[in-house]
Write a protein that holds these residues in place. Sequence first.
Motif, PDB file in Angstrom:
ATOM      1  N   ILE A  12       0.843  -1.192   0.000  1.00  0.00           N
ATOM      2  CA  ILE A  12       0.000   0.000   0.000  1.00  0.00           C
ATOM      3  C   ILE A  12       0.875   1.238   0.000  1.00  0.00           C
ATOM      4  O   ILE A  12       1.996   1.224   0.509  1.00  0.00           O
ATOM      5  N   LEU A  13       0.354   2.318  -0.565  1.00  0.00           N
ATOM      6  CA  LEU A  13       1.134   3.546  -0.633  1.00  0.00           C
ATOM      7  C   LEU A  13       0.201   4.751  -0.711  1.00  0.00           C
ATOM      8  O   LEU A  13      -0.586   4.870  -1.647  1.00  0.00           O
ATOM      9  N   ASP A  14       0.293   5.602   0.291  1.00  0.00           N
ATOM     10  CA  ASP A  14      -0.417   6.873   0.301  1.00  0.00           C
ATOM     11  C   ASP A  14       0.315   7.804   1.267  1.00  0.00           C
ATOM     12  O   ASP A  14       1.408   7.465   1.771  1.00  0.00           O
ATOM     13  N   GLU A  19       4.279   9.014   5.718  1.00  0.00           N
ATOM     14  CA  GLU A  19       4.514   9.611   7.033  1.00  0.00           C
ATOM     15  C   GLU A  19       4.976   8.565   8.035  1.00  0.00           C
ATOM     16  O   GLU A  19       5.897   8.812   8.827  1.00  0.00           O
ATOM     17  N   ARG A  20       4.361   7.405   7.999  1.00  0.00           N
ATOM     18  CA  ARG A  20       4.748   6.339   8.931  1.00  0.00           C
ATOM     19  C   ARG A  20       6.150   5.827   8.615  1.00  0.00           C
ATOM     20  O   ARG A  20       6.948   5.583   9.530  1.00  0.00           O
ATOM     21  N   ALA A  21       6.455   5.659   7.339  1.00  0.00           N
ATOM     22  CA  ALA A  21       7.784   5.184   6.953  1.00  0.00           C
ATOM     23  C   ALA A  21       8.867   6.136   7.456  1.00  0.00           C
ATOM     24  O   ALA A  21       9.897   5.705   7.981  1.00  0.00           O
ATOM     25  N   LYS A  22       8.642   7.414   7.291  1.00  0.00           N
ATOM     26  CA  LYS A  22       9.624   8.402   7.750  1.00  0.00           C
ATOM     27  C   LYS A  22       9.728   8.402   9.270  1.00  0.00           C
ATOM     28  O   LYS A  22      10.833   8.503   9.830  1.00  0.00           O
ATOM     29  N   ALA A  23       8.599   8.278   9.948  1.00  0.00           N
ATOM     30  CA  ALA A  23       8.613   8.252  11.413  1.00  0.00           C
ATOM     31  C   ALA A  23       9.360   7.038  11.936  1.00  0.00           C
ATOM     32  O   ALA A  23       9.966   7.087  13.019  1.00  0.00           O
ATOM     33  N   ARG A  24       9.350   5.962  11.166  1.00  0.00           N
ATOM     34  CA  ARG A  24      10.059   4.748  11.567  1.00  0.00           C
ATOM     35  C   ARG A  24      11.529   4.767  11.136  1.00  0.00           C
ATOM     36  O   ARG A  24      12.238   3.786  11.342  1.00  0.00           O
ATOM     37  N   GLU A  46       6.581   7.412  -7.970  1.00  0.00           N
ATOM     38  CA  GLU A  46       7.159   8.723  -8.273  1.00  0.00           C
ATOM     39  C   GLU A  46       6.390   9.842  -7.578  1.00  0.00           C
ATOM     40  O   GLU A  46       6.982  10.820  -7.106  1.00  0.00           O
ATOM     41  N   ARG A  47       5.094   9.680  -7.485  1.00  0.00           N
ATOM     42  CA  ARG A  47       4.258  10.704  -6.848  1.00  0.00           C
ATOM     43  C   ARG A  47       4.614  10.897  -5.387  1.00  0.00           C
ATOM     44  O   ARG A  47       4.625  12.026  -4.875  1.00  0.00           O
ATOM     45  N   PHE A  48       4.941   9.808  -4.692  1.00  0.00           N
ATOM     46  CA  PHE A  48       5.163   9.893  -3.249  1.00  0.00           C
ATOM     47  C   PHE A  48       6.638   9.890  -2.853  1.00  0.00           C
ATOM     48  O   PHE A  48       6.954  10.038  -1.673  1.00  0.00           O
ATOM     49  N   SER A  49       7.547   9.723  -3.787  1.00  0.00           N
ATOM     50  CA  SER A  49       8.973   9.768  -3.468  1.00  0.00           C
ATOM     51  C   SER A  49       9.416  11.207  -3.224  1.00  0.00           C
ATOM     52  O   SER A  49       8.885  12.146  -3.830  1.00  0.00           O
ATOM     53  N   ASP A  50      10.397  11.377  -2.356  1.00  0.00           N
ATOM     54  CA  ASP A  50      11.023  12.684  -2.179  1.00  0.00           C
ATOM     55  C   ASP A  50      12.451  12.461  -1.695  1.00  0.00           C
ATOM     56  O   ASP A  50      12.927  11.326  -1.637  1.00  0.00           O
ATOM     57  N   GLU A  51      13.126  13.527  -1.338  1.00  0.00           N
ATOM     58  CA  GLU A  51      14.543  13.408  -0.971  1.00  0.00           C
ATOM     59  C   GLU A  51      14.753  12.653   0.333  1.00  0.00           C
ATOM     60  O   GLU A  51      15.868  12.207   0.625  1.00  0.00           O
ATOM     61  N   ASP A  52      13.693  12.481   1.111  1.00  0.00           N
ATOM     62  CA  ASP A  52      13.817  11.778   2.390  1.00  0.00           C
ATOM     63  C   ASP A  52      13.390  10.317   2.330  1.00  0.00           C
ATOM     64  O   ASP A  52      13.688   9.548   3.243  1.00  0.00           O
ATOM     65  N   LEU A  53      12.670   9.931   1.280  1.00  0.00           N
ATOM     66  CA  LEU A  53      12.188   8.559   1.180  1.00  0.00           C
ATOM     67  C   LEU A  53      12.150   8.142  -0.287  1.00  0.00           C
ATOM     68  O   LEU A  53      11.388   8.693  -1.077  1.00  0.00           O
TER      69      LEU A  53
END
Length: 251
Positions: A12-14, A19-24, A46-53
């Motif tokens: 799943i991806l939204d 937010e949870r992935a980054k918090a972990r 691509e929509r949800f990727s950024d420099e932190d994840l």
Amino acid sequence: MGRFRLDAHVKILDKRVVERAKARGLDGIVYAPHFTRLADARARAERFSDEDLIIIPGREVFTGDWRNRKHVLAVGLSEPVPDFITLEGALAEFERQGAAVLAPHPEFATVSLESHDIRAHRDRIHALEVYNPKYLKTHTERSVELAAEFELPSFGSSYAHLRGTVGEVWTEFDRSLGAATAVVDALREGASRSVRRRDGLEHRLRCGAEFTHLCYENSWGKIDRLFLSGTEPTHPDHIAYGGRFADVSVY
């Protein structure tokens, strides 16, 4: 020394998953939803990727038919590969495309590579999963045995079908991986890594929730797939594949 924490199999991806992935503390996830064409998974990644994840699209291909299916996870595909083709056909196509080939949940339930499959295709498999939250203790022990027997690198994942499970398990590489291509290369090359997971009551509850979801998927969820949903978008006869896989289709 840099580190890279990868949840190597998420369904799943939204925004909440990110937010949870980054918090972990994750640096990347492999997004491989069921019955979703590569182009769609890639666009969402691509929509949800950024420099932190970093989010890497993958395909957990259902090889074989519904009665004898074996899941294989490919990361780094450049062209689409359908479900419901032979195991040999899928592995040959992954090899042609230079994808990282992972064996998720080996010998688990009735949907996995068995030891004889791993033995036959050992040179085409780049890593074997040794833990996810759906595992019981015996599954973990057997997966570790298989990885040792076939001298294959290990990986672990949340295998998250539920948002709250993301980041419960991760594969930690002992070097920084700054791009999706670097993650694929690290998986293919057998880069040094360790499998880590959370612990305690919350982890056990997450495991229980995922296992309950698995029971649903293999009862009413399966009935829906078989009798209610019609042709899947990843069926080899779908126009998206242009008839390329007709010779290895099982339907």
